[in-house]
Structures are given as structure tokens and as C-alpha cells.
Design a protein around this motif. Structure first.
Motif, short mmCIF file in Angstrom:
data_model
loop_
_atom_site.label_atom_id
_atom_site.label_comp_id
_atom_site.label_asym_id
_atom_site.label_seq_id
_atom_site.Cartn_x
_atom_site.Cartn_y
_atom_site.Cartn_z
N ASN A 172 42.21 50.28 19.00
CA ASN A 172 42.42 50.10 20.44
C ASN A 172 41.39 49.16 21.08
O ASN A 172 41.04 49.32 22.25
N SER A 173 40.91 48.19 20.31
CA SER A 173 39.97 47.23 20.90
C SER A 173 40.71 46.33 21.89
O SER A 173 41.81 45.84 21.60
N ILE A 174 40.15 46.16 23.07
CA ILE A 174 40.78 45.31 24.08
C ILE A 174 40.22 43.90 23.96
O ILE A 174 39.08 43.69 23.56
N CYS A 175 41.05 42.93 24.30
CA CYS A 175 40.66 41.54 24.10
C CYS A 175 40.97 40.72 25.35
O CYS A 175 40.15 40.60 26.24
N CYS A 176 42.15 40.14 25.41
CA CYS A 176 42.53 39.34 26.59
C CYS A 176 43.14 40.23 27.68
O CYS A 176 43.85 41.19 27.38
N ALA A 177 42.84 39.89 28.92
CA ALA A 177 43.36 40.65 30.05
C ALA A 177 43.85 39.71 31.13
O ALA A 177 43.41 38.55 31.23
N LEU A 178 44.76 40.20 31.94
CA LEU A 178 45.19 39.47 33.13
C LEU A 178 44.19 39.79 34.23
O LEU A 178 44.01 40.96 34.59
N VAL A 179 43.53 38.77 34.74
CA VAL A 179 42.46 38.94 35.73
C VAL A 179 42.81 38.18 37.00
O VAL A 179 43.29 37.04 36.94
N PHE A 180 42.60 38.81 38.15
CA PHE A 180 42.82 38.18 39.45
C PHE A 180 41.51 38.05 40.21
O PHE A 180 40.60 38.87 40.02
N ARG A 181 41.44 37.07 41.06
CA ARG A 181 40.32 36.98 42.00
C ARG A 181 40.48 38.07 43.06
O ARG A 181 41.60 38.38 43.49
N GLY A 182 39.37 38.64 43.47
CA GLY A 182 39.42 39.73 44.45
C GLY A 182 40.02 39.31 45.77
O GLY A 182 40.77 40.07 46.39
N ASP A 183 39.72 38.07 46.23
CA ASP A 183 40.26 37.62 47.52
C ASP A 183 41.77 37.47 47.47
O ASP A 183 42.47 37.72 48.45
N PHE A 184 42.31 37.09 46.31
CA PHE A 184 43.76 36.99 46.17
C PHE A 184 44.41 38.37 46.29
O PHE A 184 45.43 38.54 46.97
N ILE A 185 43.83 39.38 45.66
CA ILE A 185 44.37 40.74 45.73
C ILE A 185 44.34 41.26 47.17
O ILE A 185 45.29 41.88 47.64
N LYS A 186 43.24 40.97 47.87
CA LYS A 186 43.10 41.47 49.24
C LYS A 186 44.04 40.75 50.20
O LYS A 186 44.72 41.37 51.03
N GLU A 187 44.09 39.43 50.12
CA GLU A 187 44.85 38.63 51.08
C GLU A 187 46.35 38.62 50.79
O GLU A 187 47.16 38.47 51.70
N ARG A 188 46.73 38.77 49.53
CA ARG A 188 48.15 38.70 49.18
C ARG A 188 48.49 39.86 48.23
O ARG A 188 48.99 39.69 47.13
N GLN B 37 27.74 38.13 37.45
CA GLN B 37 27.11 37.00 38.14
C GLN B 37 27.52 36.87 39.60
O GLN B 37 27.09 35.95 40.29
N GLY B 38 28.35 37.81 40.06
CA GLY B 38 28.69 37.82 41.48
C GLY B 38 30.06 37.29 41.84
O GLY B 38 30.42 37.21 43.02
N ILE B 39 30.86 36.90 40.84
CA ILE B 39 32.22 36.44 41.11
C ILE B 39 33.12 37.67 41.24
O ILE B 39 33.14 38.53 40.37
N ASP B 40 33.85 37.74 42.34
CA ASP B 40 34.70 38.90 42.60
C ASP B 40 35.99 38.81 41.79
O ASP B 40 36.96 38.17 42.21
N LEU B 41 36.00 39.43 40.63
CA LEU B 41 37.17 39.43 39.76
C LEU B 41 37.60 40.86 39.46
O LEU B 41 36.77 41.76 39.42
#
Length: 308
Positions: A205-221, A94-98
């Protein structure tokens, strides 16, 4: 008298300067803190362990439902979250940078049914609960039925908050459910439910919950993001110790010992990297089940660089 007034004035000024400095320090600390959302489930346990070590830089924000958490993540009110990976994939479309940077756990998604149900085929016509259609739990149900030449149309599917499922089974409002722990173990320990299948029996090996960051957080910090993932990884290493895992889980979830023992026996925190094969399998299920027409590619959505 003038001498005393000067002394008092100097003390007052000193206190005001000290207070102002303290306020600025607190403001700076709040500004630098990283907000990470979670639901109180065993899949989020590594976040809690990390928080115990990194008290000042991480602020854990508790949510009562996945939609509530995703609204906060998508709008930028929090920097990251431990979340169902399928919900984050939809937001990405949907366009959210995650970016998904690590797994939260392996296994730990049991199919729970009432004591009368002996096999999968006996679920036909019964009511089965899941937390959300965009979840590995729904995919596990789909695949389990598929292996028995059944379909989702053969059962009545309802969505319930995880915390309500064991009670709903006890009250016979539902006949089975699949959800994150410790809510499956509760029914088993209470004697009104049993494990029909473990997730590893249905989709290895089914994946379920993940640690997700916003893209701007990764870029800026970026350095801070790397530091968080590094300590998150260290937290999962601590959880490999059975005594440590039990102690931390009890603090985090406040559940009875017998439920905790049962639950922790089903889940593992040894694997953090999101493998391309496992991710693509989930993507394929989402398309096959018509839950998402398009899914983000592995390279678009998964960022292993912070973990490595």
C-alpha cells in the motif's frame, strides 16, 4: 444603390457583433478552464480519461520533468497536477498551499535490474537510477536494501528522467532502476531487464503519485474542484475495464502493445482515497532518510472531502 449599401453595412455589423461575441465566449472559456499538469506516465492515466469526457473545462498541461511541473504548480501557473506526493509535501512545508485530494494509482513501481543480478545483495557496488530523491521509488530502494541489512551507501545512486532509464540499462550505464510505468515494462519486454521486486513486495500500500490542487483553487472554485474529482473518480472506474484501460493507455502513451500489456498488469486504479496510515508511513520514511526534517500532517495536507 443606397439600399444595397445599407444591407451590406448591416451584414458587416452583424458579422462583427457575432465575431465579438465569439471572442468573448472563447475568453470566458479560457478563463473558466482548469489547468492540470502531468507527465506522460501510466500514473497520470485517469487524468487523460477524464479529459476525454470533459473536453472544455480541463486543460491538461504536459511537462517533461518533475521540477518543471512543480515550478508551474508552486507559482500558480497551473491549478493542480498529478505529481509525486513527496514533492508536493516538500512544497507544502515551504509554504505553498497545496492539498492532496486523491491517489493516482496503486502499485506499478517495479524494481528493474539487468539479467545477471539474481538478488538484492548483488546490487552492492552497482549503479541504480531513480527519478528523484523525493520519490516513493527512492523510499522503495531504501527499504528493499534495509531488509537485506544493506544501505544506500552500498550502491551508486543516480537520478535520470524516466524515459531514459530503459535505454541506460540497455547501454549498461546503469544496473537497475525503479520508476513509474511504462518505463519498467519496456526493459522487461525488450529482454534486457527483469523484475527483481514489485513495490507491493517491499512496502504494501505504498502511495506514490497523487492528484494535488492549489488551496486557492479549492477555496475559490470549490464546486468545480468537487466536479473534477468526481469525474476523476468515474475515470478510474472506467479503467477497471481491461479493454477500456488498454485503449485509453495506448492513446495516451503511444507505446507498443506488448509493453502496454506488461505495464498495465502491474498497476491498479481501484484505490483513490489517501489513507492516513499509508500517508504517515511515507512521512516517517522521509524523516528517517533525512529527506524532509518536517512533514505536513495528514490533516494539513490531505483533503478527502472532495472525493467523498
Amino acid at each position: 444603390m443606397k439600399k444595397y449599401k445599407k444591407i451590406i453595412l448591416a451584414v458587416v455589423i452583424s458579422m462583427m457583433v457575432s465575431l465579438l461575441g465569439s471572442c468573448k465566449g472563447n475568453e470566458q472559456q479560457v478563463k473558466n478552464s482548469i489547468k492540470i499538469g502531468y507527465l506522460p506516465i501510466t500514473h497520470s492515466l485517469p487524468l487523460y480519461v477524464e479529459k476525454k469526457v470533459e473536453k472544455e473545462n480541463i486543460e491538461l498541461v504536459k511537462f517533461g520533468s518533475w521540477p518543471e511541473l512543480m515550478d508551474a504548480l508552486n507559482s500558480g501557473k497551473i491549478d493542480g497536477a498529478s505529481v509525486l506526493i513527496e514533492l508536493a509535501m516538500k512544497a507544502k512545508v515551504q509554504g505553498i498551499d497545496l492539498k492532496a485530494v486523491a491517489l493516482g494509482h496503486s502499485d506499478g513501481n517495479a524494481v528493474i535490474v539487468n539479467e545477471k543480478i539474481k538478488n538484492v545483495k548483488e546490487l552492492k557496488g552497482k549503479t541504480f537510477a531513480i527519478p528523484n530523491k523525493l520519490s516513493t521509488h527512492y523510499i522503495l530502494l531504501y527499504e528493499m536494501l534495509k531488509k537485506e541489512n544493506m544501505s544506500l551507501k552500498d550502491i551508486n545512486i543516480v537520478e535520470l528522467p524516466p524515459s531514459e532509464m530503459a535505454v541506460a540499462l540497455l547501454e549498461k550505464r546503469i544496473d537497475g532502476y525503479c520508476v513509474a510505468e511504462p518505463f519498467g515494462a519496456k526493459a522487461v519486454v525488450n529482454g534486457n531487464g527483469k523484475v527483481l521486486k514489485q513495490s507491493s513486495d517491499i512496502i504494501p500500500n505504498s502511495i506514490c503519485c497523487a492528484l494535488v490542487f492549489r488551496g486557492d483553487f479549492i477555496k475559490e472554485r470549490n464546486e468545480k474542484a468537487k466536479e473534477i474529482v468526481e469525474k476523476y473518480s468515474a475515470a478510474t472506474e472506467d479503467l477497471s475495464n481491461e479493454k477500456e484501460r488498454r485503449t485509453r493507455a495506448k492513446e495516451f502513451l503511444s507505446i507498443q502493445d506488448t509493453v502496454l500489456s506488461e505495464s498495465l498488469g502491474w498497476i491498479s486504479y481501484d484505490k483513490l482515497k489517501i489513507e492516513e496510515e499509508d500517508y504517515n508511513r511515507i512521512s516517517q520514511y522521509l524523516k528517517e532518510m533525512k529527506l524532509l526534517d518536517n512533514t505536513p500532517t495528514y490533516d494539513e495536507f490531505v483533503d478527502n472531502s472532495l472525493l467523498e
